[in-house]
Design a protein around this motif. Structure first.
Motif, PDB file in Angstrom:
ATOM      1  N   ASP A 185      -2.874   8.451  -2.621  1.00  0.00           N
ATOM      2  CA  ASP A 185      -2.374   9.501  -1.734  1.00  0.00           C
ATOM      3  C   ASP A 185      -2.891   9.295  -0.312  1.00  0.00           C
ATOM      4  OD1 ASP A 185      -0.948  10.698  -3.746  1.00  0.00           O
ATOM      5  OD2 ASP A 185      -2.439  12.258  -4.160  1.00  0.00           O
ATOM      6  N   MET A 186      -4.171   8.953  -0.173  1.00  0.00           N
ATOM      7  CA  MET A 186      -4.740   8.722   1.153  1.00  0.00           C
ATOM      8  C   MET A 186      -4.124   7.485   1.795  1.00  0.00           C
ATOM      9  SD  MET A 186      -8.778   9.809   0.864  1.00  0.00           S
ATOM     10  CE  MET A 186      -9.162   8.665  -0.484  1.00  0.00           C
ATOM     11  N   ALA A 187      -3.858   6.466   0.971  1.00  0.00           N
ATOM     12  CA  ALA A 187      -3.226   5.245   1.480  1.00  0.00           C
ATOM     13  C   ALA A 187      -1.812   5.540   1.975  1.00  0.00           C
ATOM     14  CB  ALA A 187      -3.197   4.178   0.382  1.00  0.00           C
ATOM     15  N   LYS A 188      -1.070   6.333   1.206  1.00  0.00           N
ATOM     16  CA  LYS A 188       0.298   6.693   1.587  1.00  0.00           C
ATOM     17  C   LYS A 188       0.294   7.475   2.902  1.00  0.00           C
ATOM     18  CE  LYS A 188       4.756   6.937   0.575  1.00  0.00           C
ATOM     19  NZ  LYS A 188       5.618   5.756   0.379  1.00  0.00           N
ATOM     20  N   LYS A 189      -0.662   8.360   3.046  1.00  0.00           N
ATOM     21  CA  LYS A 189      -0.771   9.142   4.276  1.00  0.00           C
ATOM     22  C   LYS A 189      -1.031   8.235   5.471  1.00  0.00           C
ATOM     23  CE  LYS A 189      -3.321  12.994   6.332  1.00  0.00           C
ATOM     24  NZ  LYS A 189      -4.412  14.006   6.121  1.00  0.00           N
ATOM     25  N   TYR A 190      -1.891   7.228   5.264  1.00  0.00           N
ATOM     26  CA  TYR A 190      -2.187   6.300   6.349  1.00  0.00           C
ATOM     27  C   TYR A 190      -0.937   5.510   6.738  1.00  0.00           C
ATOM     28  CZ  TYR A 190      -4.204   2.487   9.028  1.00  0.00           C
ATOM     29  OH  TYR A 190      -4.477   1.578  10.031  1.00  0.00           O
ATOM     30  N   ILE A 191      -0.201   5.018   5.748  1.00  0.00           N
ATOM     31  CA  ILE A 191       0.996   4.227   6.039  1.00  0.00           C
ATOM     32  C   ILE A 191       2.059   5.080   6.728  1.00  0.00           C
ATOM     33  CG2 ILE A 191       2.872   2.880   5.022  1.00  0.00           C
ATOM     34  CD1 ILE A 191       0.197   1.449   5.079  1.00  0.00           C
ATOM     35  N   LYS A 192       2.143   6.344   6.382  1.00  0.00           N
ATOM     36  CA  LYS A 192       3.099   7.231   7.046  1.00  0.00           C
ATOM     37  C   LYS A 192       2.766   7.383   8.534  1.00  0.00           C
ATOM     38  CE  LYS A 192       4.789  10.027   3.182  1.00  0.00           C
ATOM     39  NZ  LYS A 192       4.848  11.387   2.580  1.00  0.00           N
ATOM     40  N   LEU A 235       0.827  -1.204   0.000  1.00  0.00           N
ATOM     41  CA  LEU A 235       0.000   0.000   0.000  1.00  0.00           C
ATOM     42  C   LEU A 235       0.863   1.258   0.000  1.00  0.00           C
ATOM     43  CD1 LEU A 235      -3.053   0.526   0.002  1.00  0.00           C
ATOM     44  CD2 LEU A 235      -2.911   0.868   2.465  1.00  0.00           C
ATOM     45  N   SER A 236       1.968   1.216   0.707  1.00  0.00           N
ATOM     46  CA  SER A 236       2.874   2.361   0.742  1.00  0.00           C
ATOM     47  C   SER A 236       3.422   2.677  -0.640  1.00  0.00           C
ATOM     48  CB  SER A 236       4.034   2.083   1.704  1.00  0.00           C
ATOM     49  OG  SER A 236       4.953   3.149   1.729  1.00  0.00           O
ATOM     50  N   LEU A 237       3.548   1.652  -1.479  1.00  0.00           N
ATOM     51  CA  LEU A 237       4.076   1.828  -2.835  1.00  0.00           C
ATOM     52  C   LEU A 237       2.982   2.139  -3.846  1.00  0.00           C
ATOM     53  CD1 LEU A 237       6.648  -1.117  -2.904  1.00  0.00           C
ATOM     54  CD2 LEU A 237       7.069   1.291  -2.403  1.00  0.00           C
ATOM     55  N   GLY A 238       1.737   2.245  -3.368  1.00  0.00           N
ATOM     56  CA  GLY A 238       0.637   2.548  -4.270  1.00  0.00           C
ATOM     57  C   GLY A 238       0.108   1.350  -5.029  1.00  0.00           C
ATOM     58  N   ILE A 239       0.350   0.155  -4.494  1.00  0.00           N
ATOM     59  CA  ILE A 239      -0.145  -1.074  -5.132  1.00  0.00           C
ATOM     60  C   ILE A 239      -1.525  -1.387  -4.564  1.00  0.00           C
ATOM     61  CG2 ILE A 239       0.277  -3.547  -5.461  1.00  0.00           C
ATOM     62  CD1 ILE A 239       3.272  -2.924  -5.004  1.00  0.00           C
ATOM     63  N   PRO A 240      -2.539  -1.519  -5.398  1.00  0.00           N
ATOM     64  CA  PRO A 240      -3.880  -1.824  -4.882  1.00  0.00           C
ATOM     65  C   PRO A 240      -3.912  -3.187  -4.212  1.00  0.00           C
ATOM     66  CG  PRO A 240      -3.829  -1.969  -7.282  1.00  0.00           C
ATOM     67  CD  PRO A 240      -2.514  -1.374  -6.854  1.00  0.00           C
ATOM     68  N   LEU A 241      -4.794  -3.302  -3.224  1.00  0.00           N
ATOM     69  CA  LEU A 241      -4.900  -4.510  -2.418  1.00  0.00           C
ATOM     70  C   LEU A 241      -6.266  -5.153  -2.558  1.00  0.00           C
ATOM     71  CD1 LEU A 241      -3.437  -3.165   0.957  1.00  0.00           C
ATOM     72  CD2 LEU A 241      -2.195  -4.463  -0.781  1.00  0.00           C
ATOM     73  N   LEU A 286     -12.813 -12.929  14.473  1.00  0.00           N
ATOM     74  CA  LEU A 286     -11.645 -12.055  14.570  1.00  0.00           C
ATOM     75  C   LEU A 286     -11.012 -11.871  13.193  1.00  0.00           C
ATOM     76  CD1 LEU A 286      -9.982 -13.498  17.821  1.00  0.00           C
ATOM     77  CD2 LEU A 286     -11.475 -11.494  17.619  1.00  0.00           C
ATOM     78  N   SER A 287     -10.671 -10.649  12.865  1.00  0.00           N
ATOM     79  CA  SER A 287     -10.070 -10.368  11.567  1.00  0.00           C
ATOM     80  C   SER A 287      -8.554 -10.331  11.672  1.00  0.00           C
ATOM     81  CB  SER A 287     -10.562  -9.021  11.029  1.00  0.00           C
ATOM     82  OG  SER A 287      -9.833  -8.654   9.866  1.00  0.00           O
ATOM     83  N   PRO A 288      -7.841 -11.018  10.770  1.00  0.00           N
ATOM     84  CA  PRO A 288      -6.373 -10.962  10.772  1.00  0.00           C
ATOM     85  C   PRO A 288      -5.834  -9.786   9.959  1.00  0.00           C
ATOM     86  CG  PRO A 288      -7.094 -12.524   9.125  1.00  0.00           C
ATOM     87  CD  PRO A 288      -8.350 -11.976   9.776  1.00  0.00           C
ATOM     88  N   ASP A 289      -6.719  -8.979   9.406  1.00  0.00           N
ATOM     89  CA  ASP A 289      -6.319  -7.895   8.509  1.00  0.00           C
ATOM     90  C   ASP A 289      -5.571  -6.795   9.266  1.00  0.00           C
ATOM     91  OD1 ASP A 289      -6.015  -6.079   6.510  1.00  0.00           O
ATOM     92  OD2 ASP A 289      -8.147  -5.620   6.266  1.00  0.00           O
ATOM     93  N   PRO A 290      -4.281  -6.584   8.986  1.00  0.00           N
ATOM     94  CA  PRO A 290      -3.549  -5.513   9.661  1.00  0.00           C
ATOM     95  C   PRO A 290      -3.996  -4.127   9.207  1.00  0.00           C
ATOM     96  CG  PRO A 290      -2.183  -6.471   7.940  1.00  0.00           C
ATOM     97  CD  PRO A 290      -3.424  -7.314   8.028  1.00  0.00           C
ATOM     98  N   LEU A 291      -4.776  -4.066   8.146  1.00  0.00           N
ATOM     99  CA  LEU A 291      -5.270  -2.801   7.607  1.00  0.00           C
ATOM    100  C   LEU A 291      -6.777  -2.658   7.824  1.00  0.00           C
ATOM    101  CD1 LEU A 291      -3.175  -2.754   4.330  1.00  0.00           C
ATOM    102  CD2 LEU A 291      -3.076  -1.017   6.119  1.00  0.00           C
ATOM    103  N   PHE A 292      -7.260  -3.186   8.946  1.00  0.00           N
ATOM    104  CA  PHE A 292      -8.710  -3.173   9.166  1.00  0.00           C
ATOM    105  C   PHE A 292      -9.253  -1.756   9.383  1.00  0.00           C
ATOM    106  CE2 PHE A 292      -6.969  -3.207  13.391  1.00  0.00           C
ATOM    107  CZ  PHE A 292      -7.886  -2.563  14.206  1.00  0.00           C
ATOM    108  N   ARG A 293      -8.370  -0.795   9.634  1.00  0.00           N
ATOM    109  CA  ARG A 293      -8.821   0.586   9.805  1.00  0.00           C
ATOM    110  C   ARG A 293      -8.528   1.445   8.573  1.00  0.00           C
ATOM    111  NH1 ARG A 293      -8.525   3.026  15.771  1.00  0.00           N
ATOM    112  NH2 ARG A 293      -6.520   3.889  15.105  1.00  0.00           N
ATOM    113  N   CYS A 294      -8.164   0.812   7.487  1.00  0.00           N
ATOM    114  CA  CYS A 294      -7.853   1.542   6.257  1.00  0.00           C
ATOM    115  C   CYS A 294      -8.651   0.958   5.093  1.00  0.00           C
ATOM    116  CB  CYS A 294      -6.354   1.457   5.959  1.00  0.00           C
ATOM    117  SG  CYS A 294      -5.855   2.255   4.426  1.00  0.00           S
ATOM    118  N   ASN A 295      -9.301   1.815   4.333  1.00  0.00           N
ATOM    119  CA  ASN A 295     -10.087   1.370   3.177  1.00  0.00           C
ATOM    120  C   ASN A 295      -9.620   2.005   1.875  1.00  0.00           C
ATOM    121  OD1 ASN A 295     -12.018  -0.279   4.633  1.00  0.00           O
ATOM    122  ND2 ASN A 295     -12.840   1.628   5.452  1.00  0.00           N
TER     123      ASN A 295
END
Length: 211
Positions: free
Chosen positions: A185-192, A129-135, A144-153
């Motif tokens: 851009d929003m994804a990059k901001k989240y990863i930062k 996601l930091s590199l702008g690759i769609p997921l 229980l969710s194993p998703d480490p990005l459960f707070r990012c859409n």
């Protein structure tokens, strides 16, 4: 970064009021990599974690892509559960997929050489996601969710066993350049906010001066 600390404080029984935020030592390489531009999805990276519970995702991807030669897939297995071990314990054989191969590259090379990342719970998703690759996150619909990005859409789609993987990929490809850039851009901001940069100031927080 701030985001992991916020997650801990939001979902734990106590507050880490005296915790100091440092930096993401393992992810320093992300600082020198920009965000990839939008590209038609042709090469798909499938990443696993070191758990046998990844079977539903792998079986789903194999079922959905077995006869679809529009895409080339690379499967990257976790070092704690390499492909040979997984293959022996589960009836999953990459030889059954003519459009699939096993990764022999570094993670950074794999990320830079693919257009989409499919995951269940692997933290590789954050790097992608930091590199702008769609997921595409495979949701097992468990308690229980194993998703480490459960707070990012942002720049992220979710599939279940009942969904068409091909249709979701087409949805991603149909995004306008403007919408794709906005999502990236929003994804990059989240990863930062998840991985603070490796700087002298942030590194100094790992050191303790006894004098």
């Amino acid at each position: 970064g701030k985001e992991p600390l916020d997650i801990i404080n939001s979902y734990s029984s106590g507050q880490l009021n005296h915790t100091i935020i440092g930096c993401g030592l393992r992810y320093e390489y992300l600082q020198r990599q920009g965000v990839k531009s939008k590209k038609e999805i042709k090469r798909i990276l499938v990443v696993t974690e070191g758990e046998l519970d990844v079977s539903p995702m792998l079986n789903y991807v194999a079922k959905e892509m077995k006869n679809n030669h529009e895409y080339n897939m690379t499967f990257r297995f976790h070092p704690f559960l390499p492909y040979k071990t997984y293959k022996r314990k589960n009836r999953f054989n990459l030889d059954d997929l003519s459009n699939a191969k096993l990764s022999v590259s570094t993670l950074e090379q794999d990320l830079l050489n693919h257009d989409l990342c499919i995951y269940l719970g692997s933290t590789v998703a954050l790097e992608a996601l930091s590199l702008g690759i769609p997921l595409i996150h495979y949701n097992m619909q468990s308690v229980l969710s194993p998703d480490p990005l459960f707070r990012c859409n942002h720049l992220k789609w979710i599939v279940t066993e009942k969904d068409s993987l091909h249709e979701v990929i087409e949805t991603i490809d149909s995004l306008s350049d403007e919408e794709y850039e906005k999502q990236a851009d929003m994804a990059k901001k989240y990863i930062k906010s998840y991985f603070y940069p490796v700087t002298d100031e942030n590194m100094s927080k790992f050191l303790y001066d006894s004098q």
